[in-house]
Design an enzyme around this catalytic site. Structure first.
Site, short mmCIF file in Angstrom:
data_model
loop_
_atom_site.label_atom_id
_atom_site.label_comp_id
_atom_site.label_asym_id
_atom_site.label_seq_id
_atom_site.Cartn_x
_atom_site.Cartn_y
_atom_site.Cartn_z
N HIS A 263 4.13 1.27 3.06
CA HIS A 263 4.81 -0.02 2.89
C HIS A 263 4.65 -0.79 4.21
O HIS A 263 4.57 -0.17 5.28
CB HIS A 263 6.29 0.28 2.62
CG HIS A 263 7.14 -0.90 2.28
ND1 HIS A 263 7.57 -1.80 3.22
CD2 HIS A 263 7.65 -1.31 1.10
CE1 HIS A 263 8.33 -2.72 2.62
NE2 HIS A 263 8.39 -2.45 1.34
N ASP B 84 8.98 7.98 6.08
CA ASP B 84 9.64 6.88 5.39
C ASP B 84 10.16 7.44 4.06
O ASP B 84 9.37 7.78 3.18
CB ASP B 84 8.63 5.74 5.16
CG ASP B 84 9.20 4.62 4.29
OD1 ASP B 84 10.35 4.74 3.83
OD2 ASP B 84 8.47 3.63 4.07
N GLN C 59 11.72 5.47 -0.66
CA GLN C 59 11.49 5.66 -2.08
C GLN C 59 11.81 7.08 -2.54
O GLN C 59 12.18 7.28 -3.69
CB GLN C 59 10.02 5.32 -2.40
CG GLN C 59 9.82 4.67 -3.75
CD GLN C 59 10.55 3.35 -3.85
OE1 GLN C 59 10.32 2.44 -3.07
NE2 GLN C 59 11.44 3.25 -4.81
N LYS D 274 18.55 1.29 -2.49
CA LYS D 274 17.63 1.85 -3.48
C LYS D 274 18.20 3.11 -4.12
O LYS D 274 17.53 3.79 -4.89
CB LYS D 274 16.28 2.17 -2.84
CG LYS D 274 15.55 0.91 -2.38
CD LYS D 274 14.08 1.16 -2.15
CE LYS D 274 13.46 -0.07 -1.49
NZ LYS D 274 12.01 -0.12 -1.67
N CYS E 264 4.69 -5.38 -0.89
CA CYS E 264 4.69 -5.14 0.56
C CYS E 264 3.76 -3.98 0.91
O CYS E 264 4.07 -3.16 1.77
CB CYS E 264 6.10 -4.85 1.09
SG CYS E 264 7.20 -6.24 0.91
#
Lengths: 402, 138
Positions: free
Chosen positions: A116, A193, A196, A219, A359
């Site tokens: 991302h 990261d 997600q 999220k 993104c």
């Protein structure tokens, strides 16, 4: 479960019932989270760790408990959990707070093509500031990381490797455990990261051996504006505070300041207490379902959608077919229709999806995706097969119109 | 008829299917490239001037129906206009899109975009080509 989420009973002005399939962008909030935040402002609100009165104590206890809940959720220690405004701020805290003091011109930084922008641009900019080498690991044709190329690109000069555990564009689960092993064998640090992955599967920072992990509350059923930076205890010594000011100090003199211990030293200013306790409430909701069950549920919807869409004329599906590499994100294009127009037709059918570059321009460019953009339907705990059926019907409607 | 026809008016769909002035000019005085970073629409606009007038203009690009149709309509409206008139038309169009202001008659086919102000997510798509022109003649 849909009844726990008031917004999911929305009826659009055209009379269509809302089908919310934009969960990779942000999830909806259960009543329990909304009411927890409301309760905070109705009966607890005061500044945290400063005010020696009844409300100040209530707030401080709730805030500390939120940190404990987050730590337990990812199998970290409390002082390794830093509250931030979200994944973007978390990653920038690492790039400025660890990267700037520790990276020099001879070093290398490695990222994946599928990152991302928030896990790509901060590292690219750090490399530019330090005039060091910035390597972008190529992908296989299905969008998964080319592990042979990754292992070739890492050297003893590599200082930082940044990688998402799950990509936001195609929902691909990356082999971070394997990556972590290679990274540490080469003496580099691994920055994961988790924006997600943390909402959709079990997270154990010790198991994946991440040096840093970032994620966002919104999220995973929590409020916007709250996120987490997990920093492994060994890293706290070399992570410089990015923001300075109130709440993060030990002692301030005219000529110098000593900083508080972690995590306080990284949380300058009045923190987002409502966000932190909202996130803790979201974690409570997720824990009741179980993260394993959430991943299984997402995969069952992915498989159902994939099996229906793979035979639909004009539809191109992106990403690997193997279910163990996927979660609940279906990324697609319809031949001859720009994804924005697809999203507009779906919206007129009540279906909310994301369209655009997500993104994540580098992966779309690398895979030469039509329009440099896609449509993306993403599922979460409250979606069911009828939502997928509605999606498939609406795709047929888009094809009829264009 | 449904509310989608409001967004994708027949004229817009026609321009999307058969874009006018799509391609490259052999001789041109200015070339402007512009992207809509929020969704990735891209346009490249070439203009040939003669005596302070837009003698010819063509575009190439990639984007949604709204952005491509808007570029096509823009080139039709602008061809042959003086630079001063073109600036005026640009302002009128952008004001119509942003404020929902009733368009002046001289906007011709571009008036079909008057509904776009009700779709804030599509404003950048509809205005991309017009911003490119604005930059070319500023």
């Amino acid at each position: 479960m849909k009844k726990d989420f008031p917004i999911l009973s929305t009826v659009l002005p055209n009379g269509k019932k809302l089908v919310y399939l934009d969960n990779a962008a942000t999830t909806q909030k259960p009543l329990s989270v909304i009411e927890r935040i409301s309760h905070f402002y109705k009966s607890e609100n005061a500044n945290v760790s400063r005010s020696a009165h009844y409300l100040g104590e209530q707030t401080t206890v709730s805030y500390n408990n939120a940190r404990k809940a987050v730590a337990k959720f990812i199998n970290a220690d409390e002082d390794e959990v830093i509250f931030t405004s979200g994944t973007t701020e978390s990653i920038n805290m690492i790039a400025y707070g660890w990267g700037d003091p520790n990276v020099s011109e001879d070093d290398e930084i490695i990222v994946m093509t599928s990152e991302h922008h928030s896990d790509f641009v901060p590292w690219q900019q750090l490399a530019m500031r330090k005039k060091c080498k910035f390597k972008v690991v190529p992908l296989n044709i299905d969008g998964t990381i080319n592990m042979v190329e990754f292992k070739k690109s890492i050297t003893s000069k590599t200082k930082i490797v940044a990688c998402a555990r799950m990509t936001n564009s195609f929902g691909i689960i990356n082999p971070v455990e394997e990556i972590s092993k290679t990274v540490h064998e080469n003496g580099a640090i691994l920055v994961v990261d988790g924006a997600q992955s943390v909402p959709s599967m079990p997270t154990d920072v010790k198991n994946m051996d991440a040096d840093f992990l970032s994620f966002s509350g919104h999220k995973m059923l929590g409020p916007m504006g709250i996120g987490v930076l997990y920093a492994k205890k060994d890293m706290l010594e070399s992570l410089k505070p990015f923001l300075t000011g109130g709440g993060m100090i030990d002692e301030v003199k005219d000529e110098s300041t000593t900083f508080a211990c972690a995590p306080d030293r990284y949380e300058a200013g009045t923190p987002n207490v409502e966000g932190a306790i909202g996130l803790a409430s979201a974690i409570e909701y997720l824990d009741e379902i179980g993260m394993e069950n959430i991943l299984e549920h997402e995969r069952s919807l992915f498989e159902y959608a994939y099996s229906k869409l793979k035979s639909v004329d004009r539809v191109t599906l992106y990403g690997p077919k193997e279910i163990e590499k996927r979660a609940g994100i279906v990324t697609f294009n319809i031949k001859g229709i720009h994804p924005h127009d697809v999203a507009a037709v779906l919206d007129s059918n009540g279906i909310a999806i994301r369209s655009g570059h997500h993104c994540a321009q580098p992966i779309l460019r690398a895979l030469k995706v039509d329009f440099m953009a896609t449509a993306r339907a993403s599922f979460y705990i409250y979606n069911d097969k009828s939502d997928v059926d509605a999606l498939v019907d609406a795709i047929e409607d888009a094809k009829r119109r264009f | 008829m449904d509310e989608l026809s409001d967004l994708y008016a027949e004229v817009i769909m026609d321009h999307q299917r058969h874009p006018r002035n799509f391609g490259k000019l052999e001789n041109f005085d200015r070339e402007i490239q512009m992207t809509n970073s929020s969704c990735g629409d891209q346009i490249s606009l070439q203009i040939k001037f003669e005596n302070e007038k837009i003698k010819d203009l063509k575009f190439t690009g990639m984007g949604c129906a709204i952005s491509m149709a808007s570029a096509s309509v823009m080139t039709e409206v602008m061809k042959g206009l003086s630079v001063k008139e073109a600036k005026h038309f640009c302002d009128e169009f952008l004001e119509m899109i942003r404020e929902g202001k009733v368009p002046a008659d001289d906007l011709k086919d571009a008036k079909v975009f008057s509904n776009i102000h009700k779709y804030p997510m599509r404003i950048k798509c509809a205005t991309l080509a017009w911003h490119a022109l604005q930059k070319a003649i500023e």
